[in-house]
Design a protein around this motif. Structure first.
Motif, short mmCIF file in Angstrom:
data_model
loop_
_atom_site.label_atom_id
_atom_site.label_comp_id
_atom_site.label_asym_id
_atom_site.label_seq_id
_atom_site.Cartn_x
_atom_site.Cartn_y
_atom_site.Cartn_z
N ARG A 108 96.02 5.81 31.71
CA ARG A 108 97.17 6.24 31.27
C ARG A 108 97.75 4.84 30.51
N ALA A 109 97.65 3.71 30.68
CA ALA A 109 98.03 2.49 29.95
C ALA A 109 97.28 2.45 28.81
N LYS A 110 96.06 3.14 28.57
CA LYS A 110 95.54 3.08 27.11
C LYS A 110 95.76 4.22 26.46
N ARG A 111 96.50 5.22 27.13
CA ARG A 111 96.85 6.38 26.22
C ARG A 111 98.17 6.06 25.63
N LEU A 112 98.83 5.56 26.54
CA LEU A 112 100.41 5.05 25.99
C LEU A 112 100.27 3.81 24.76
N GLN A 113 99.15 3.07 25.00
CA GLN A 113 98.88 2.22 23.94
C GLN A 113 98.51 2.86 22.71
N GLU A 114 97.61 3.82 22.67
CA GLU A 114 97.25 4.61 21.44
C GLU A 114 98.39 5.34 20.99
N GLU A 115 99.34 5.75 21.66
CA GLU A 115 100.53 6.62 21.19
C GLU A 115 101.60 5.62 20.58
#
Length: 246
Positions: A108-115
């Motif tokens: 989830r942390a990496k997904r938010l970074q991508e966003e």
């Protein structure tokens, strides 16, 4: 071309720096050791002065979800701001295969970074890597219980850190993708079986328990979540060769 690498002293960062220098570009390393801190923002403006490309291969100091989200949110905001101020024309960030499907844990942390990167005005490229061989090894240490090492029966195409770094360096010297490139290894395994192979090669006699409920960095994984969702760049190093090199 001047390429700034944030996280330059890490497992992927050091290899990415070497790969970029092989491409003949000027590389500036960003780390606390060089006087730049991605969390506080101190020293970033100086480090990014004149940068054409910023490569973000930073990693959170903890795989816990809250700590990871806090780190990537702060560090990515600081790096994007510094890159925009410096006039950089390409932001390359390293993420993980499966980030777009998982709502918990490190993923989830990496997904938010991508966003955050996608929402920025900077031209960008996202490189998503399958689990590293080293990650499987670390996971075995983290997932030990009284009856053995718990691992989920999910499919993975583990990749060497050298192959990931080569992909990141290749993307950095090219045109922005405005999208995602996934990188995976040449072989497919079940994670529980791969863990057993790794432990056996190390002479580790612990049992591997096939556990569908076992989590990976805080997230529950479905069978195919960790497989690339689109045609991927395929690395060269096999699991057997990686073991031999170690």
């Amino acid at each position: 071309m001047r390429v700034v690498v944030a996280g330059a002293t890490g497992l992927i960062g050091s290899r990415t720096v070497a790969g970029l220098r092989d491409h003949g570009v000027e590389v500036v390393s960003v780390s606390r050791g060089t006087g730049a801190d991605v969390v506080t923002g101190e020293g970033l403006a100086r480090a990014l002065r004149g940068a054409d490309v910023l490569v973000d291969v930073t990693d959170a100091p903890s795989r816990a979800e809250e700590a990871s989200v806090r780190f990537f949110d702060t560090a990515t905001a600081n790096l994007l701001r510094a890159a925009a101020t410096a006039g950089a024309e390409h932001y390359v960030v390293l993420s993980v295969v499966g980030a777009e499907h998982l709502e918990s844990g490190y993923f989830r942390a990496k997904r938010l970074q991508e966003e955050r990167v996608r929402r920025s005005p900077l031209p960008h490229s996202i490189v998503r890597a399958a689990p590293f061989f080293e990650s499987v090894e670390s996971l075995a240490l983290m997932s030990t219980y009284g009856d053995g090492v718990h691992a989920a029966p999910v499919l993975v195409r583990p990749v060497s850190t050298d192959d990931v770094a080569a992909a990141v360096a290749h993307v950095a010297v090219g045109l922005p993708l405005f999208g995602t490139l996934e990188v995976a290894g040449p072989e497919e395994f079940r994670l529980d079986e791969l863990t057993a192979k790794l432990l056996a090669a190390r002479g580790d006699v612990r049992d591997v328990v096939t556990d569908p409920g076992a989590r990976l960095f805080g997230a529950r994984i479905e069978e195919r979540t960790l497989l690339p969702q689109s045609p991927a760049r395929v690395g060269h190093e096999t699991f057997t060769r990686w073991l031999a090199r170690r």
